[in-house]
Motif scaffolding. Structure first.
Motif, PDB file in Angstrom:
ATOM      1  N   VAL A  86       1.328  -1.286  -0.465  1.00 24.07           N
ATOM      2  CA  VAL A  86      -0.084  -0.253   0.118  1.00 24.07           C
ATOM      3  C   VAL A  86       0.939   1.069   0.049  1.00 24.07           C
ATOM      4  O   VAL A  86       0.715   2.078  -0.103  1.00 24.07           O
ATOM      5  N   ASN A  87       2.214   1.030   0.450  1.00 19.66           N
ATOM      6  CA  ASN A  87       3.071   2.305   0.427  1.00 19.66           C
ATOM      7  C   ASN A  87       3.632   2.537  -1.408  1.00 19.66           C
ATOM      8  O   ASN A  87       4.945   3.289  -1.101  1.00 19.66           O
ATOM      9  N   ASP A  88       3.536   1.862  -1.749  1.00 13.20           N
ATOM     10  CA  ASP A  88       3.851   1.794  -2.447  1.00 13.20           C
ATOM     11  C   ASP A  88       3.100   2.296  -4.818  1.00 13.20           C
ATOM     12  O   ASP A  88       3.050   1.710  -5.642  1.00 13.20           O
ATOM     13  N   ARG A  89       1.872   3.183  -4.596  1.00 15.30           N
ATOM     14  CA  ARG A  89       1.347   3.313  -5.716  1.00 15.30           C
ATOM     15  C   ARG A  89       1.282   3.474  -6.947  1.00 15.30           C
ATOM     16  O   ARG A  89       1.530   3.452  -7.669  1.00 15.30           O
ATOM     17  N   ARG A  90       2.826   4.655  -6.356  1.00 11.32           N
ATOM     18  CA  ARG A  90       3.346   4.902  -8.571  1.00 11.32           C
ATOM     19  C   ARG A  90       3.608   3.496  -9.292  1.00 11.32           C
ATOM     20  O   ARG A  90       3.471   3.819  -9.923  1.00 11.32           O
ATOM     21  N   ASP A  91       3.447   2.401  -8.690  1.00 12.56           N
ATOM     22  CA  ASP A  91       3.707   1.119 -10.130  1.00 12.56           C
ATOM     23  C   ASP A  91       2.550   0.514  -9.707  1.00 12.56           C
ATOM     24  O   ASP A  91       2.296   0.037 -10.974  1.00 12.56           O
ATOM     25  N   ASN A 110      -6.374   3.776   1.673  1.00 12.30           N
ATOM     26  CA  ASN A 110      -5.914   2.734   0.599  1.00 12.30           C
ATOM     27  C   ASN A 110      -6.345   2.708  -0.341  1.00 12.30           C
ATOM     28  O   ASN A 110      -5.360   2.463  -1.585  1.00 12.30           O
ATOM     29  N   LEU A 111      -7.055   1.925  -0.447  1.00  8.05           N
ATOM     30  CA  LEU A 111      -8.423   1.380  -1.275  1.00  8.05           C
ATOM     31  C   LEU A 111      -8.442   2.640  -1.967  1.00  8.05           C
ATOM     32  O   LEU A 111      -8.012   1.924  -2.981  1.00  8.05           O
ATOM     33  N   GLU A 112      -9.203   3.785  -1.672  1.00  4.90           N
ATOM     34  CA  GLU A 112      -9.517   4.827  -2.358  1.00  4.90           C
ATOM     35  C   GLU A 112      -8.570   5.503  -3.417  1.00  4.90           C
ATOM     36  O   GLU A 112      -8.828   5.729  -4.901  1.00  4.90           O
ATOM     37  N   ASP A 113      -7.039   5.320  -2.881  1.00  4.69           N
ATOM     38  CA  ASP A 113      -5.652   5.758  -3.390  1.00  4.69           C
ATOM     39  C   ASP A 113      -5.132   4.744  -4.492  1.00  4.69           C
ATOM     40  O   ASP A 113      -5.116   5.261  -5.843  1.00  4.69           O
ATOM     41  N   ALA A 114      -5.906   3.881  -4.608  1.00 10.97           N
ATOM     42  CA  ALA A 114      -5.625   2.870  -5.511  1.00 10.97           C
ATOM     43  C   ALA A 114      -6.388   3.056  -6.653  1.00 10.97           C
ATOM     44  O   ALA A 114      -5.748   2.509  -7.845  1.00 10.97           O
ATOM     45  N   VAL A 142      -5.691   5.609  -9.085  1.00 10.47           N
ATOM     46  CA  VAL A 142      -4.336   5.381 -10.313  1.00 10.47           C
ATOM     47  C   VAL A 142      -5.143   3.446 -11.416  1.00 10.47           C
ATOM     48  O   VAL A 142      -4.051   2.921 -11.751  1.00 10.47           O
ATOM     49  N   ALA A 143      -5.845   2.657 -10.555  1.00 13.72           N
ATOM     50  CA  ALA A 143      -5.373   1.371 -11.108  1.00 13.72           C
ATOM     51  C   ALA A 143      -7.445   1.248 -10.881  1.00 13.72           C
ATOM     52  O   ALA A 143      -8.079   1.686 -10.476  1.00 13.72           O
ATOM     53  N   PRO A 144      -7.311   0.051 -12.446  1.00 17.60           N
ATOM     54  CA  PRO A 144      -9.101   0.351 -12.693  1.00 17.60           C
ATOM     55  C   PRO A 144      -9.725  -0.945 -11.419  1.00 17.60           C
ATOM     56  O   PRO A 144      -8.861  -1.641 -11.630  1.00 17.60           O
ATOM     57  N   ARG A 145     -10.606  -0.353 -11.230  1.00 20.83           N
ATOM     58  CA  ARG A 145     -11.060  -1.015 -10.029  1.00 20.83           C
ATOM     59  C   ARG A 145     -11.584  -2.558 -10.893  1.00 20.83           C
ATOM     60  O   ARG A 145     -11.533  -2.899  -9.520  1.00 20.83           O
ATOM     61  N   GLU A 146     -11.548  -2.714 -11.362  1.00 22.67           N
ATOM     62  CA  GLU A 146     -11.842  -4.413 -11.628  1.00 22.67           C
ATOM     63  C   GLU A 146     -10.422  -5.121 -11.573  1.00 22.67           C
ATOM     64  O   GLU A 146     -10.269  -6.516 -11.613  1.00 22.67           O
ATOM     65  N   LYS A 147      -9.725  -4.419 -11.641  1.00 23.69           N
ATOM     66  CA  LYS A 147      -8.309  -5.004 -11.753  1.00 23.69           C
ATOM     67  C   LYS A 147      -7.159  -5.179  -9.976  1.00 23.69           C
ATOM     68  O   LYS A 147      -6.775  -5.744  -9.768  1.00 23.69           O
ATOM     69  N   ILE A 148      -8.226  -4.693  -9.365  1.00 21.28           N
ATOM     70  CA  ILE A 148      -7.856  -4.361  -7.599  1.00 21.28           C
ATOM     71  C   ILE A 148      -8.583  -5.508  -6.910  1.00 21.28           C
ATOM     72  O   ILE A 148      -9.665  -5.538  -7.436  1.00 21.28           O
ATOM     73  N   ILE A 149      -7.913  -6.650  -6.260  1.00 25.16           N
ATOM     74  CA  ILE A 149      -8.106  -7.294  -5.083  1.00 25.16           C
ATOM     75  C   ILE A 149      -7.885  -6.946  -3.789  1.00 25.16           C
ATOM     76  O   ILE A 149      -6.524  -7.009  -4.101  1.00 25.16           O
ATOM     77  N   CYS A 150      -8.611  -6.535  -2.810  1.00 26.86           N
ATOM     78  CA  CYS A 150      -7.946  -5.541  -1.196  1.00 26.86           C
ATOM     79  C   CYS A 150      -7.704  -6.800  -0.811  1.00 26.86           C
ATOM     80  O   CYS A 150      -8.815  -7.808   0.023  1.00 26.86           O
TER      81      CYS A 150
END
Length: 169
Positions: free
Chosen positions: A34-39, A76-80, A83-91
Motif C-alpha cells: 500500500v505504500n508504493d502507489r506509483r507502480d 489506501n483503497l481509495e488511493d489505489a 490510479v488503477a482500474p477497479r476491476e483489476k484490484i483485489i483487496c
C-alpha cells in the motif's frame, strides 16, 4: 522491497511473465504494498490484477499500533482506485496481529526489539491467559490489549479478526 534502480527491471519481469503465462492460458496477479502507489497503474497494465496488501500500518520495527486502522485501510483503497482500474484490484484483508514486547524502562517512541507475529486465535488465547481485557479501538476499529508478563515486560498486542474483516469488507 527492492531499490528504486530495479523498478524498471521488475516491470519488465512482470510484463514478460504476463505474456508467457497468457500464451499458456494462465493469469498473473501481482501483490503490491500500500505504500508504493506509483507502480499500480503500470503494473495493472501488464497483469490480470493487483492484490493490494492493505495491512501493516504498524509493523515489526515500528511502534505498537493498529495493524490496519479502518480510516487508513479505506484511504489506501481509495488511493489505489484513483490510479488503477477497479476491476483489476483485489483487496487483501489480513487476519493476524503483532505482540510488541516493551522492556522495563524502554523509552516511549523507541521501537521494541522483540515483536511476535500472532494469529487472531493466538491473540485471543494470549488475552485470555494473561487475563487482559480486549478493547476495540473506536478510531482504528482494531482490537488490542496490553499486559505485564511475569518478567515485568509490557506486551502491547494489536490484531485483526473476523470483526475487522467484516468492517473492512
Amino acid at each position: 522491497a527492492f531499490p528504486d534502480s530495479a523498478r524498471d527491471d521488475f516491470h519488465t519481469l512482470v510484463e514478460e511473465l504476463y505474456n508467457d503465462l497468457h500464451a499458456k492460458g494462465l493469469k498473473l496477479y501481482v501483490a503490491v504494498a500500500v505504500n508504493d502507489r506509483r507502480d499500480y497503474a503500470s503494473l495493472a497494465n501488464v497483469s490480470d490484477g493487483l492484490i493490494l496488501m492493505d495491512y501493516d500500518q504498524h509493523f515489526p520495527g515500528g511502534e505498537p499500533g493498529a495493524v490496519a486502522g479502518q480510516d487508513w485501510f479505506v484511504k489506501n483503497l481509495e488511493d489505489a482506485l484513483k490510479v488503477a482500474p477497479r476491476e483489476k484490484i483485489i483487496c487483501a484483508v489480513a487476519n493476524y496481529g503483532y505482540d510488541w514486547a516493551m522492556k522495563p524502562g524502554q523509552k516511549k517512541g523507541t521501537p521494541p526489539e522483540n515483536v511476535i507475529n500472532r494469529s487472531a486465535q493466538e491473540a485471543w488465547t494470549e488475552a485470555s491467559e494473561s487475563e487482559a481485557d480486549v478493547n476495540f479501538d473506536d478510531d482504528a476499529m482494531n482490537p488490542h490489549f496490553a499486559y505485564l508478563d511475569e518478567k515485568n515486560i509490557r506486551h502491547d498486542v494489536w490484531f485483526l479478526d473476523g470483526v475487522t474483516a467484516l468492517n473492512q469488507m
